[in-house]
Design an enzyme around this catalytic site. Structure first.
Site, PDB file in Angstrom:
ATOM      1  N   SER A  29       0.796  -1.239   0.000  1.00  0.00           N
ATOM      2  CA  SER A  29       0.000   0.000   0.000  1.00  0.00           C
ATOM      3  C   SER A  29       0.824   1.283   0.000  1.00  0.00           C
ATOM      4  CB  SER A  29      -0.935   0.020   1.210  1.00  0.00           C
ATOM      5  OG  SER A  29      -1.973  -0.902   1.019  1.00  0.00           O
ATOM      6  N   LYS A  31       0.450   3.535  -2.924  1.00  0.00           N
ATOM      7  CA  LYS A  31      -0.719   4.427  -3.071  1.00  0.00           C
ATOM      8  C   LYS A  31      -0.356   5.911  -2.930  1.00  0.00           C
ATOM      9  CE  LYS A  31      -3.617   0.689  -1.351  1.00  0.00           C
ATOM     10  NZ  LYS A  31      -4.390   0.127  -0.217  1.00  0.00           N
ATOM     11  N   TYR A  75      -3.472  -2.385 -10.416  1.00  0.00           N
ATOM     12  CA  TYR A  75      -3.377  -2.186  -8.958  1.00  0.00           C
ATOM     13  C   TYR A  75      -2.472  -3.251  -8.320  1.00  0.00           C
ATOM     14  CZ  TYR A  75      -4.872  -2.253  -4.055  1.00  0.00           C
ATOM     15  OH  TYR A  75      -4.896  -2.268  -2.674  1.00  0.00           O
ATOM     16  N   TYR A 106      -4.652   3.819   8.047  1.00  0.00           N
ATOM     17  CA  TYR A 106      -6.006   3.270   8.167  1.00  0.00           C
ATOM     18  C   TYR A 106      -6.643   3.579   9.515  1.00  0.00           C
ATOM     19  CZ  TYR A 106      -3.770   1.075   4.309  1.00  0.00           C
ATOM     20  OH  TYR A 106      -3.053   0.884   3.184  1.00  0.00           O
ATOM     21  N   VAL A 142       1.240  -3.708   3.862  1.00  0.00           N
ATOM     22  CA  VAL A 142       1.221  -5.006   4.563  1.00  0.00           C
ATOM     23  C   VAL A 142       2.498  -5.814   4.333  1.00  0.00           C
ATOM     24  CG1 VAL A 142      -1.284  -5.253   4.794  1.00  0.00           C
ATOM     25  CG2 VAL A 142      -0.145  -6.129   2.746  1.00  0.00           C
TER      26      VAL A 142
HETATM   27  O1  DON Z   1      -4.900  -4.658  -1.789  1.00  0.00           O
HETATM   28  C1  DON Z   1      -4.297  -5.241  -0.918  1.00  0.00           C
HETATM   29  O2  DON Z   1      -4.899  -5.869  -0.062  1.00  0.00           O
HETATM   30  C2  DON Z   1      -2.786  -5.192  -0.885  1.00  0.00           C
HETATM   31  N1  DON Z   1      -2.238  -5.199  -2.198  1.00  0.00           N
HETATM   32  C3  DON Z   1      -2.291  -3.949  -0.214  1.00  0.00           C
HETATM   33  C4  DON Z   1      -2.795  -3.817   1.166  1.00  0.00           C
HETATM   34  C5  DON Z   1      -1.945  -3.005   2.066  1.00  0.00           C
HETATM   35  O3  DON Z   1      -0.743  -2.936   1.983  1.00  0.00           O
HETATM   36  C6  DON Z   1      -2.678  -2.371   3.155  1.00  0.00           C
HETATM   37  N2  DON Z   1      -1.765  -1.797   4.096  1.00  0.00           N
HETATM   38  N3  DON Z   1      -1.523  -1.793   5.188  1.00  0.00           N
END
Ligand code: DON
Length: 303
Positions: free
Chosen positions: A63, A66, A188, A239, A257
């Site tokens: 993420s 983003k 994405y 978040y 993540v």
């Molecule tokens: O869309 C997802 O679930 C992952 N590619 C990215 C999620 C993420 O890194 C959320 N962060 N804490």
């Protein structure tokens, strides 16, 4: 305190936390990473970068990507995006569906998954190959031409994308998707699967500390736009833990993540930390603690 001494002190402070938390396992390729890794790097406005620990080891940015897609979209169209996505903290998990129905397909902010999918859709409309554009930007800013999408992580995430597909279809049903759902998802997943080290990330995020100015002196974002991206990082970048992150760390930050966090001290430096063990809300346990020590020891909080 001298920078090397400061970094050494942070490594010592977080040592007991290394390996605590859990690695993300909903993307199977991420579940195999050793949670005990820890690295930190700091890039100053001149583009000098220093680090300790596993600071040159690549990991999945997830993420954190983003932040960069948001900056690229704003650079291309400034205000147009805000008709499609809000700017308020969500207080919900990053992949939550609940708010999206109440708010009729307009995601709360660009950093929850629904909002980031909208940003990616917007970037596809602007440039076509959104993840290719992102990769080119990251390579230039980091000075690392070897940055790439990890194909195994991308395939793994694409095979476990039911939730993100649901979010994207749901927004499409409200008319808030310009490109086919499959195209948006593919782009994405690719942007999230880019591999970078703390060194690469700190250099790539440096422009946000430099009020929007890139390493070559050109302007990606205006001062006002850079201020706004940093503000959204502070209020929405971690978040449903954004309040706690502001309380403990006190600077804009964006987590992923994969266990990385990019944090910005406006006017001073960009900091990247990485440790794969996550807390219940998806933020790196040792990474947040390291940033807490960093802003406390330096006094470089924005508060
Ligand atoms: O869309 C997802 O679930 C992952 N590619 C990215 C999620 C993420 O890194 C959320 N962060 N804490």
């Amino acid at each position: 305190m001298e920078l090397n001494q400061l970094l050494g002190r942070i490594v010592d402070e977080v040592a007991p936390l290394r390996g605590s938390g859990v690695v993300a396992d909903y993307i199977p390729a991420l579940a195999r990473v050793d949670p005990a890794h820890f690295g930190i790097a700091i890039a100053d406005l001149e583009g000098r970068v220093r680090g300790v620990g596993d600071w040159q080891m690549p990991f999945s940015v997830q993420s954190i990507s983003k932040v960069f897609t948001l900056a690229l979209v704003l650079a291309g169209s400034d205000e147009a995006l805000w008709r499609r996505v809000g700017r308020e903290p969500s207080g919900n998990a990053f992949n939550s569906l609940i708010q999206l129905e109440h708010e009729r397909g307009i995601p709360r902010n660009p950093f929850i998954n629904a909002g980031a999918l909208t940003v990616t859709d917007e970037l596809i409309s602007q440039v076509g190959d959104a993840s290719g554009e992102l990769l080119a930007f990251l390579r230039t800013e980091s000075g690392n031409p070897d940055l790439r999408v990890d194909a195994e992580v991308a395939a793994s995430e694409a095979a476990h994308a039911d939730r993100n597909l649901a979010l994207t279809h749901f927004m499409a049903s409200y008319g808030n998707m310009r490109n086919p759902v499959a195209t948006v998802l593919d782009q994405y997943v690719r942007q999230c699967s880019i591999e970078m080290s703390c060194r690469d990330l700190a250099l790539a995020g440096r422009f946000l500390a430099a009020h929007g100015v890139r390493r070559d002196g050109s302007e990606l974002l205006t001062r006002r736009q850079a201020k706004r991206v940093n503000a959204i990082m502070l209020t929405c970048g971690t978040y449903d833990a954004a309040g706690d992150f502001a309380y403990r760390v006190g600077i804009p930050g964006k987590s992923g993540v994969g266990g990385g966090i990019l944090a910005i001290v406006p006017g001073r430096c960009a900091i990247a930390v990485w440790s794969p063990g996550l807390d219940a809300r998806g933020n790196s346990v040792a990474g947040v603690a390291a940033l807490d020590h960093f802003t406390t020891l330096t006094g470089w909080s924005i508060f």
